[in-house]
Motif scaffolding. Structure first.
Motif, mmCIF file in Angstrom:
data_model
loop_
_atom_site.group_PDB
_atom_site.id
_atom_site.type_symbol
_atom_site.label_atom_id
_atom_site.label_comp_id
_atom_site.label_asym_id
_atom_site.label_seq_id
_atom_site.Cartn_x
_atom_site.Cartn_y
_atom_site.Cartn_z
ATOM 1 N N ALA A 17 0.829 -1.203 0.000
ATOM 2 C CA ALA A 17 0.000 0.000 0.000
ATOM 3 C C ALA A 17 0.867 1.258 0.000
ATOM 4 N N PRO A 18 0.344 2.369 -0.510
ATOM 5 C CA PRO A 18 1.089 3.636 -0.514
ATOM 6 C C PRO A 18 1.198 4.240 0.883
ATOM 7 N N ILE A 19 2.221 5.080 1.074
ATOM 8 C CA ILE A 19 2.428 5.817 2.319
ATOM 9 C C ILE A 19 2.402 7.305 2.015
ATOM 10 N N VAL A 20 1.639 8.051 2.817
ATOM 11 C CA VAL A 20 1.391 9.476 2.599
ATOM 12 C C VAL A 20 2.056 10.294 3.705
ATOM 13 N N ILE A 77 -14.214 4.714 -8.347
ATOM 14 C CA ILE A 77 -14.224 3.343 -8.884
ATOM 15 C C ILE A 77 -13.999 3.369 -10.393
ATOM 16 N N ASP A 78 -14.637 4.295 -11.086
ATOM 17 C CA ASP A 78 -14.441 4.415 -12.547
ATOM 18 C C ASP A 78 -12.975 4.656 -12.877
ATOM 19 N N ALA A 79 -12.353 5.586 -12.151
ATOM 20 C CA ALA A 79 -10.950 5.913 -12.405
ATOM 21 C C ALA A 79 -10.041 4.735 -12.049
ATOM 22 N N LEU A 80 -10.374 4.050 -10.988
ATOM 23 C CA LEU A 80 -9.582 2.907 -10.548
ATOM 24 C C LEU A 80 -9.598 1.790 -11.591
ATOM 25 N N LEU A 81 -10.767 1.507 -12.121
ATOM 26 C CA LEU A 81 -10.897 0.448 -13.112
ATOM 27 C C LEU A 81 -10.220 0.803 -14.431
ATOM 28 N N ALA A 82 -10.183 2.098 -14.750
ATOM 29 C CA ALA A 82 -9.611 2.538 -16.023
ATOM 30 C C ALA A 82 -8.109 2.790 -15.959
ATOM 31 N N ALA A 83 -7.528 2.832 -14.762
ATOM 32 C CA ALA A 83 -6.117 3.214 -14.582
ATOM 33 C C ALA A 83 -5.167 2.185 -15.190
ATOM 34 N N ARG A 106 -5.391 10.892 -5.443
ATOM 35 C CA ARG A 106 -5.687 12.285 -5.126
ATOM 36 C C ARG A 106 -7.142 12.653 -5.400
ATOM 37 N N MET A 107 -7.924 11.688 -5.897
ATOM 38 C CA MET A 107 -9.368 11.890 -6.001
ATOM 39 C C MET A 107 -10.051 11.693 -4.647
ATOM 40 N N ILE A 108 -9.331 11.107 -3.695
ATOM 41 C CA ILE A 108 -9.904 10.875 -2.369
ATOM 42 C C ILE A 108 -10.008 12.199 -1.626
ATOM 43 N N GLY A 168 -9.625 15.024 0.839
ATOM 44 C CA GLY A 168 -8.606 15.203 1.863
ATOM 45 C C GLY A 168 -7.207 14.861 1.379
ATOM 46 N N LEU A 169 -7.121 14.125 0.259
ATOM 47 C CA LEU A 169 -5.821 13.747 -0.299
ATOM 48 C C LEU A 169 -5.542 14.439 -1.635
ATOM 49 N N GLU A 170 -6.279 15.505 -1.911
ATOM 50 C CA GLU A 170 -6.116 16.186 -3.200
ATOM 51 C C GLU A 170 -4.693 16.687 -3.418
ATOM 52 N N ASN A 171 -4.020 17.042 -2.339
ATOM 53 C CA ASN A 171 -2.644 17.537 -2.443
ATOM 54 C C ASN A 171 -1.656 16.605 -1.753
ATOM 55 N N ALA A 172 -2.021 15.351 -1.658
ATOM 56 C CA ALA A 172 -1.197 14.379 -0.942
ATOM 57 C C ALA A 172 0.183 14.237 -1.579
ATOM 58 N N ARG A 173 1.185 14.123 -0.708
ATOM 59 C CA ARG A 173 2.544 13.787 -1.132
ATOM 60 C C ARG A 173 2.855 12.386 -0.618
ATOM 61 N N PHE A 174 3.490 11.601 -1.460
ATOM 62 C CA PHE A 174 3.679 10.184 -1.157
ATOM 63 C C PHE A 174 5.135 9.882 -0.815
ATOM 64 N N ALA A 175 5.331 9.297 0.373
ATOM 65 C CA ALA A 175 6.672 8.850 0.761
ATOM 66 C C ALA A 175 7.036 7.560 0.039
ATOM 67 N N ARG A 176 6.021 6.774 -0.281
ATOM 68 C CA ARG A 176 6.210 5.556 -1.064
ATOM 69 C C ARG A 176 4.910 5.229 -1.768
ATOM 70 N N LEU A 177 4.999 4.895 -3.035
ATOM 71 C CA LEU A 177 3.820 4.455 -3.756
ATOM 72 C C LEU A 177 3.680 2.937 -3.636
ATOM 73 N N GLY A 178 2.493 2.450 -3.908
ATOM 74 C CA GLY A 178 2.238 1.025 -3.823
ATOM 75 C C GLY A 178 2.867 0.271 -4.976
ATOM 76 N N GLY A 179 2.840 -1.035 -4.881
ATOM 77 C CA GLY A 179 3.413 -1.863 -5.940
ATOM 78 C C GLY A 179 3.062 -3.316 -5.745
ATOM 79 N N ILE A 180 3.443 -4.111 -6.719
ATOM 80 C CA ILE A 180 3.123 -5.535 -6.691
ATOM 81 C C ILE A 180 4.410 -6.338 -6.781
ATOM 82 N N HIS A 181 4.459 -7.458 -6.074
ATOM 83 C CA HIS A 181 5.649 -8.291 -6.137
ATOM 84 C C HIS A 181 5.267 -9.768 -6.028
ATOM 85 N N ARG A 182 6.176 -10.581 -6.450
ATOM 86 C CA ARG A 182 5.960 -12.026 -6.475
ATOM 87 C C ARG A 182 6.185 -12.615 -5.084
#
Length: 465
Positions: free
Chosen positions: A164-167, A209-215, A301-303, A305-319
């Motif tokens: 998960a991302p860290i803000v 949800i629309d943006a999430l599915l289309a990303a 940033r569509m959430i 309160g998080l419109e101007n969020a800065r991320f210390a780490r973004l999320g990702g996927i791993h095996r």
């Protein structure tokens, strides 16, 4: 002269296994491939680094199976749990830690132990002799994974996991968001305000949800057959299962009241939990994601309160790598084809930091007892440790075996409490009472290590009772 125990992997399971065996008087060598061989997810060179989250989940040892594991590990002098309580941060009813000092403390404790040596190199093959525990976790190196696959003949050793991302906390708009634990859970005001909540209206949720599915998302390589672990699904996969899935999962709005608009009930709520002791970093709870970085920032940033969020780490996927343990391991967690090798942690098919450390605790004790020529009584199946190790070494159906968190469904039924005859709270309390008695009796059969529980005295009373 006693032979050395070699432990490959310095994560939760390897660290705990080393600690337990060393405290039994066995010389231990921890083999850790970092920093020479890096992984996608690790950020530091420390042992015991928490990668996906900073939470050990529920700390309720009377009503929750993972909380019961916390309790059992403390009673057994567990390094991971002792250190977790030392670096605890507010998280409502959960046990969450400041992850960097936590890992540093684990590393320092292991490095200072007179029976432990640390070797920084990759082990890429399964050795033919010696005494070994492989606790390489979800990020087993490609070379070692291939060696395990050759030995076991397995055609599938992996699934996919996500982080998960860290803000940065100071980038959240607190005129929109507010602090509150669900149902105000927690004994102190700080615990009752351990989460930051971002509310959504129905229109905002639908747009999200629309943006999430289309990303744009990271996809599997051609020919990859690994699936996901259901307990840690990316948010996009949950959304694909139904537009309301997230609203009934990590974005559920129940138990929360927005003080900015107390008369207005949110349609969905995104929660963030403290990720360090200072409270300067927050992770977005349940928001594991495989969105590509650019799309990730736009969507998150569509959430509100998080419109101007800065991320210390973004999320990702791993095996994630795991064995079909019911087929490959015996009741002592030894590889049937090479019984001088044990496996521990997530690679055995348990899921979660706590479960991984717990299997390390057992593997360390089992291996040390064997080396010392001592008998080790079978771990009682009525304990959380026993229920989990029984599941992975024979209780689960090998044909459908998948990584598993500890839960009361793994426990033997209680006499007179089947089905709905008793309330859930009463039933869970009976499970934990039975488990605690069985765990204490098991520890008492091991006089050389039973006194380790004294090491955790003073930790907020968690080791008492």
């Amino acid at each position: 002269m006693t032979q050395e125990l070699h432990i490959v992997g310095g994560g939760m399971a390897g660290s705990e296994a080393a600690w337990q065996a060393a405290n039994m008087g066995v010389k231990v060598v921890i083999h850790e491939m970092r920093p020479k061989v890096k992984t996608f997810a690790h950020q530091t060179e420390n042992l015991g680094e928490m990668v996906c989250s900073n939470s050990f989940r529920s700390d309720d040892h009377e009503q929750n199976a993972v909380g019961l594991l916390h309790w059992e590990m403390l009673q057994a002098g567990g390094l991971i749990m002792r250190t977790a309580y030392q670096h605890r941060v507010p998280a409502g009813g959960a046990l969450a830690v400041d992850r960097e000092p936590f890992a540093q403390s684990v590393t320092d404790a292991l490095a200072a132990h007179p029976n432990i040596a640390i070797s920084l190199e990759e082990v890429a093959e399964l050795p033919e002799t010696g005494h070994w525990i492989f606790a390489t976790g979800p990020l087993t190196s490609e070379a070692l994974g291939a060696a395990i696959q050759r030995e076991t003949g397995a055609d599938r050793l992996a699934f996919f996991d996500a982080i998960a991302p860290i803000v940065y906390a100071d980038s959240i708009d607190m005129s929109v968001a507010w602090k509150q634990s669900r149902y105000d859970k927690g004994e102190t005001e700080e615990e009752q305000k351990a989460y930051v909540n971002c509310p959504m209206t129905k229109a905002q949720y639908e747009a999200f949800i629309d943006a999430l599915l289309a990303a744009d998302k990271t996809e599997f390589h051609e020919g990859e057959t690994a699936g996901y672990f259901d307990g840690c699904l990316p948010i996009e996969v949950m959304a694909e299962r139904g537009r309301e899935t997230l609203r009934h999962g990590p974005m559920k709005p129940v138990g929360l009241t927005n003080p900015h608009k107390p008369e207005e009930k949110a349609y969905a709520v995104v929660q963030l939990r403290r990720d360090n002791a200072l409270g300067t970093l927050l992770n977005i709870v349940g928001f594991q994601t495989k969105m590509k970085y650019g799309a990730q920032t736009d969507v998150l940033r569509m959430i509100p309160g998080l419109e101007n969020a800065r991320f210390a780490r973004l999320g990702g996927i791993h095996r994630n790598t795991f064995l079909n343990s019911p087929t490959l391991l015996d009741a002592q967690m030894r590889l049937r084809s090479k019984p001088h090798i044990r496996f521990a942690g997530q690679v055995t098919g348990v899921e979660g930091y706590v479960e991984s450390a717990a299997m390390g605790l057992l593997a360390g004790r089992m291996a040390a007892s064997e080396l010392l020529g001592q008998s080790l009584d079978t771990v009682p199946q009525d304990t959380a440790h026993g229920a989990l190790v029984h599941h992975i070494t024979g209780g689960a159906d090998a044909k459908t075996f998948q990584p598993m968190n500890v839960n009361f469904g793994l426990f033997r039924p209680l006499d007179g409490m089947r089905g709905g005859r008793r309330g859930r709270r009463e039933r869970y309390k009976a499970y934990t009472d039975r488990a605690k008695n069985a765990w204490k009796e098991w520890l008492a059969t091991q006089p050389s290590i039973a006194t380790q529980a004294e090491m955790v005295e003073g930790l907020d009373g968690h080791a008492a009772e």
